[in-house]
Design a protein around this motif. Sequence first.
Motif, PDB file in Angstrom:
ATOM      1  N   VAL A 136       0.815  -1.185  -0.041  1.00  0.00           N
ATOM      2  CA  VAL A 136      -0.025  -0.074  -0.282  1.00  0.00           C
ATOM      3  C   VAL A 136       0.767   1.005  -0.002  1.00  0.00           C
ATOM      4  N   GLN A 137       0.256   2.361  -0.505  1.00  0.00           N
ATOM      5  CA  GLN A 137       0.887   3.724  -0.686  1.00  0.00           C
ATOM      6  C   GLN A 137       0.359   4.675   0.452  1.00  0.00           C
ATOM      7  N   ILE A 138       1.377   5.408   0.923  1.00  0.00           N
ATOM      8  CA  ILE A 138       0.827   6.293   2.272  1.00  0.00           C
ATOM      9  C   ILE A 138       1.547   7.682   1.731  1.00  0.00           C
ATOM     10  N   VAL A 139       0.807   8.854   2.066  1.00  0.00           N
ATOM     11  CA  VAL A 139       1.171  10.259   1.721  1.00  0.00           C
ATOM     12  C   VAL A 139       0.965  10.778   3.138  1.00  0.00           C
ATOM     13  N   CYS A 140       2.301  11.374   3.584  1.00  0.00           N
ATOM     14  CA  CYS A 140       1.844  12.144   4.672  1.00  0.00           C
ATOM     15  C   CYS A 140       2.441  13.689   4.462  1.00  0.00           C
ATOM     16  N   ALA A 141       1.559  14.607   4.763  1.00  0.00           N
ATOM     17  CA  ALA A 141       1.986  16.095   4.457  1.00  0.00           C
ATOM     18  C   ALA A 141       1.595  17.133   5.506  1.00  0.00           C
ATOM     19  N   THR A 142       2.598  17.772   5.999  1.00  0.00           N
ATOM     20  CA  THR A 142       2.511  18.937   7.113  1.00  0.00           C
ATOM     21  C   THR A 142       2.903  20.169   6.594  1.00  0.00           C
ATOM     22  N   TRP A 143       2.124  21.130   7.262  1.00  0.00           N
ATOM     23  CA  TRP A 143       2.344  22.655   7.065  1.00  0.00           C
ATOM     24  C   TRP A 143       1.747  23.333   8.348  1.00  0.00           C
ATOM     25  N   ASN A 144       2.928  24.216   8.683  1.00  0.00           N
ATOM     26  CA  ASN A 144       2.315  25.159   9.591  1.00  0.00           C
ATOM     27  C   ASN A 144       1.850  26.618   8.903  1.00  0.00           C
ATOM     28  N   CYS A 145       0.577  26.722   8.924  1.00  0.00           N
ATOM     29  CA  CYS A 145      -0.213  27.641   8.136  1.00  0.00           C
ATOM     30  C   CYS A 145      -0.217  29.018   8.543  1.00  0.00           C
ATOM     31  N   ASN A 146       0.443  29.068   9.843  1.00  0.00           N
ATOM     32  CA  ASN A 146       0.592  30.658  10.458  1.00  0.00           C
ATOM     33  C   ASN A 146      -0.808  31.229  10.670  1.00  0.00           C
ATOM     34  N   ALA A 147      -1.731  30.417  10.946  1.00  0.00           N
ATOM     35  CA  ALA A 147      -2.992  31.256  11.406  1.00  0.00           C
ATOM     36  C   ALA A 147      -3.677  31.477  10.004  1.00  0.00           C
ATOM     37  N   LYS A 148      -3.236  31.154   8.783  1.00  0.00           N
ATOM     38  CA  LYS A 148      -4.117  31.652   7.783  1.00  0.00           C
ATOM     39  C   LYS A 148      -5.209  30.795   7.137  1.00  0.00           C
ATOM     40  N   LYS A 149      -6.203  31.259   6.903  1.00  0.00           N
ATOM     41  CA  LYS A 149      -7.266  30.601   5.983  1.00  0.00           C
ATOM     42  C   LYS A 149      -6.782  29.683   4.777  1.00  0.00           C
ATOM     43  N   PRO A 150      -7.442  28.910   4.361  1.00  0.00           N
ATOM     44  CA  PRO A 150      -7.048  28.222   3.198  1.00  0.00           C
ATOM     45  C   PRO A 150      -7.505  29.057   1.865  1.00  0.00           C
ATOM     46  N   SER A 151      -6.756  30.052   1.426  1.00  0.00           N
ATOM     47  CA  SER A 151      -6.988  30.698   0.365  1.00  0.00           C
ATOM     48  C   SER A 151      -6.037  30.204  -0.939  1.00  0.00           C
ATOM     49  N   GLU A 152      -5.284  29.271  -0.829  1.00  0.00           N
ATOM     50  CA  GLU A 152      -4.621  28.803  -1.956  1.00  0.00           C
ATOM     51  C   GLU A 152      -4.902  27.493  -2.496  1.00  0.00           C
ATOM     52  N   ASP A 153      -4.709  27.040  -3.548  1.00  0.00           N
ATOM     53  CA  ASP A 153      -4.897  25.831  -4.229  1.00  0.00           C
ATOM     54  C   ASP A 153      -4.007  24.800  -3.605  1.00  0.00           C
ATOM     55  N   LEU A 154      -4.525  23.863  -2.760  1.00  0.00           N
ATOM     56  CA  LEU A 154      -3.758  22.761  -2.241  1.00  0.00           C
ATOM     57  C   LEU A 154      -3.400  21.675  -3.153  1.00  0.00           C
ATOM     58  N   GLY A 155      -3.971  21.706  -4.523  1.00  0.00           N
ATOM     59  CA  GLY A 155      -3.919  20.706  -5.271  1.00  0.00           C
ATOM     60  C   GLY A 155      -2.273  20.476  -5.735  1.00  0.00           C
ATOM     61  N   LYS A 156      -1.574  21.651  -5.754  1.00  0.00           N
ATOM     62  CA  LYS A 156      -0.143  21.529  -6.236  1.00  0.00           C
ATOM     63  C   LYS A 156       0.546  20.756  -5.104  1.00  0.00           C
ATOM     64  N   TRP A 157       0.245  21.139  -4.018  1.00  0.00           N
ATOM     65  CA  TRP A 157       0.974  20.500  -2.552  1.00  0.00           C
ATOM     66  C   TRP A 157       0.662  18.991  -2.726  1.00  0.00           C
ATOM     67  N   LEU A 158      -0.500  18.714  -3.065  1.00  0.00           N
ATOM     68  CA  LEU A 158      -0.980  17.293  -3.073  1.00  0.00           C
ATOM     69  C   LEU A 158      -0.922  16.843  -4.490  1.00  0.00           C
ATOM     70  N   SER A 159      -0.170  17.330  -5.456  1.00  0.00           N
ATOM     71  CA  SER A 159      -0.269  16.836  -6.884  1.00  0.00           C
ATOM     72  C   SER A 159       0.115  15.328  -6.906  1.00  0.00           C
ATOM     73  N   CYS A 160       0.657  14.831  -5.984  1.00  0.00           N
ATOM     74  CA  CYS A 160       1.169  13.502  -6.178  1.00  0.00           C
ATOM     75  C   CYS A 160      -0.174  12.564  -6.139  1.00  0.00           C
ATOM     76  N   LEU A 161      -1.229  13.009  -5.876  1.00  0.00           N
ATOM     77  CA  LEU A 161      -2.248  12.325  -5.612  1.00  0.00           C
ATOM     78  C   LEU A 161      -2.964  11.619  -7.087  1.00  0.00           C
ATOM     79  N   GLU A 162      -2.703  12.846  -7.950  1.00  0.00           N
ATOM     80  CA  GLU A 162      -3.323  12.575  -9.251  1.00  0.00           C
ATOM     81  C   GLU A 162      -2.503  11.499  -9.931  1.00  0.00           C
ATOM     82  N   GLU A 163      -1.222  11.414  -9.720  1.00  0.00           N
ATOM     83  CA  GLU A 163      -0.212  10.316 -10.381  1.00  0.00           C
ATOM     84  C   GLU A 163      -0.372   8.923  -9.681  1.00  0.00           C
ATOM     85  N   LYS A 164      -0.060   9.016  -8.602  1.00  0.00           N
ATOM     86  CA  LYS A 164      -0.041   7.803  -7.808  1.00  0.00           C
ATOM     87  C   LYS A 164      -1.194   7.244  -7.173  1.00  0.00           C
TER      88      LYS A 164
END
Length: 634
Positions: free
Chosen positions: A268-296
Motif C-alpha cells: 500500500v502507498q501512504i502520503v504524509c503532508a505537514t504545514w504550519n499555516c501561520n493562522a491563515k485560512k485556506p486561500s490557495e489551491d492545495l492541489g499543487k501541494w498534493l499533486s502526487c495524488l493525481e499520478e500515484k
Amino acid sequence: MADLQGARVPYPEWKRAVDSQMTMQQRLIDLQQAMLFKLTEESRKTNQALRDLSTQVKILQNHILDTNTANGSANAPHTPSGGCSSPSMSTPAPSTFRPHLAKQLASLQASLLWTQRNVRLLKDDIKANKAKQQSKAPALSGFQTANTAVSSKNSVASKRLIVMQEQLDQLEKVMQGKATNTINSYIAESNRLLNKKLKPDPLGDRHFEVPQVSVGGKKNIACAVPGSGVREKSSGEWTPKDDQGAKEQALEREMLKCVDSWTTNREVQIVCATWNCNAKKPSEDLGKWLSCLEEKQPHIVAIGLQEVVELSVKHVLHDKERRKKPWEEAIQEALSGNGAKRYTQLISKQMVGIMVFIYVRNDIFPLTSNKDVCTVGCGKAGTGNKGAVVVRFQLYNVSMCIVNSHLAAHKENTLGRNGDFQKIMEKARFSTRTHGHPTRIENHDAVFWMGDLNYRLNFPAEDLGKVYKQIEQCNYSVLLEQDQLRAERIKGAVFQEFREGDITFAPTYKYTPHTNQYATGDGKNRMPAWCDRILWRAQRYAEVKQKWYRREDSLMASDHKPVVAFFDVNLKIIDPDKQATMFTHVSTKILEDEAVSADLSRRMTISKRPKHSKRIDNSLTSDTQKRLAVAGLI
C-alpha cells in the motif's frame, strides 16, 4: 376508525424498537455468559487432568530415583569384613517414556493457557456489553417519562385508546415473531463472525481461533479467543515459571521469526503532508501541494496542520473547531481532482491550532477498523497551544499510528522540545488495549510522526550570511551538520528507533509571507531551519520504504513551507489457519523445552552434590535419605 385519527398512541413504534434492541443485547450477553461457563468448566477439567498427570510424573520420578539409588547402593564401594570391593557400575539410562510425558505436559499447558485467556477476555466483553446496555437505560427512562405525560394529556380519549391498544396487541404479536427471527439471525451472524472473520492474530488486538489440541488421543479445548494477548499469571503446579509475561514475549519472538510462513504480503502507498499555516485560512489551491495524488493515487493520505488559529489565550481557552470546516472543504476539493470522489475521510481532529485529517481510498476503506484519537497538550499548564494530536487505526491486521505535533519554539529551547516529545510518548494512550494495557504509540506496527518540530540550526547569529550562501549553493549537507534534531537523535535523546529520509530541499523556515524569500527585514534575522519534518518507524507486520521527501514552494501564505513524503508500506496479512497451526507448534515446542530443561537441571543439581555432604533434605523420607546417603548423593 375515523374517530381514532386524532388519538395519540401511548406505545409508539420507537419504544418497540428500543425494547427489541435491548432484548437482542441481553440475548447476546446470555450467549457470552453461557460460553464463559463452558470455558470455565473446560478449564477446571484441564486443571484436574494436569494435576493427575503431575502426580503420576512425581510417582514415576520417585520410582526412577529409588531404582537408581538401589542400583547405586548395590554397586557402592562397600567392603565387608574379610572381602574385597567390586567395581562400580554406571547409572542405568532414564526410561524411554519421559519425552512422551513431557510432550503431553506441554500440550496440556498450551491448552490451559489459552483457556484462561478465553475466560479473562470473555469476562471483559460481558462487562463492556453490560455497560453499553446500562448507558441506554437513561434514554429509555426519558422516553417512558414522556410517554406518561402523553398518557395524562390523553385521559379524555381513554375509550379510543382502549380500542387502539387492542390493535397494538395484535400488532405486537406480529412484531414479536419478526423480532424472534431478527434475534436468531443476529446470533447466527455473531457466530459466523466469531468462527470465520474475527480470527487473525493472537499477538495483535483482534479475535482469533485456537485449534483443538490432542492429548492422549482425546481432543481438548477449542474456542474463539476475543481481544489481544493479555498477560496474566497462570496457576497450577505444572508451570515451570511464574512469569507469564516473559513467556508471551518469548512466544511472540519465536512467532515473528517465522512470520513469512503464516502471512501474505500486500503493498500500500501512504502520503504524509505537514504545514504550519501561520493562522491563515485556506486561500490557495492545495492541489499543487498534493499533486502526487493525481499520478500515484495512494491508498492513505494523512495531512497535519499547525497554527490553524492564532496561539492566543482566547483560542487556547476556547478550543472551537470553527476553522476546521474550511480546511476540510479545501482538502476534499484537492483530493477530488477531476471531480470524482476517490477518498473517504476516516478521522479528523483539532486541538486548538493542531489539526489532523486521515483519508482512505474508497476501495480499501471497508478494510479499516479500530480507529481512535487522543490529544496531548504540552503548553503552559497542559494547554493545547503546543502538543500533538495522535490517531490510530487498523488496516487488515496491521496497526498504524499518525502523530501530528507542534513542539516548543525558539532556538535555545532544545531541551523543551525533547521534553515535549517524551511527554507525548508517555501521555498518548488509546482506549484499545495491548498486552492488557492501554495501547501506546510504540505498540503500533507502523508509526508516522510529522509536524512543526521546531528544531533549529546551531549556527551563531554572525554566520547568518554564510548560511544564506550555503542555501543558494544547495550545500545542505554542511548545514545539516548543525541540525539540532539530528544531533539529539544521535545522542539518543529523542525519536529512538525512528528514521528520516535524506533531506534534499532548502530549509522550510522562516519566509516572508506571500514570497519565496527568507525573512530578513523584520529585524529579528531568524536563522533558517528545517522545522517541518516527517519521520517513521516500523516493526512486526509492516515494512516501510520512503520513495521521496520534498517541500512545496507554490504555497506562500505562511512563513513555513509545506512538506510531503511518499511511502511504500509492505503489510504482512495474517492467514488465520496457518497462524493457528504455527502458534500451536511453537507454543508446544517452548513448553516441551522448558519441561526438559527443568528436568535436566534437577538431575544435574543432584549429580553435582558432594558425596560426603552432611546436608539432609527434610522433604524426603528417612528410608530414602538413608539410601541416598549410602549412594553418596547427599
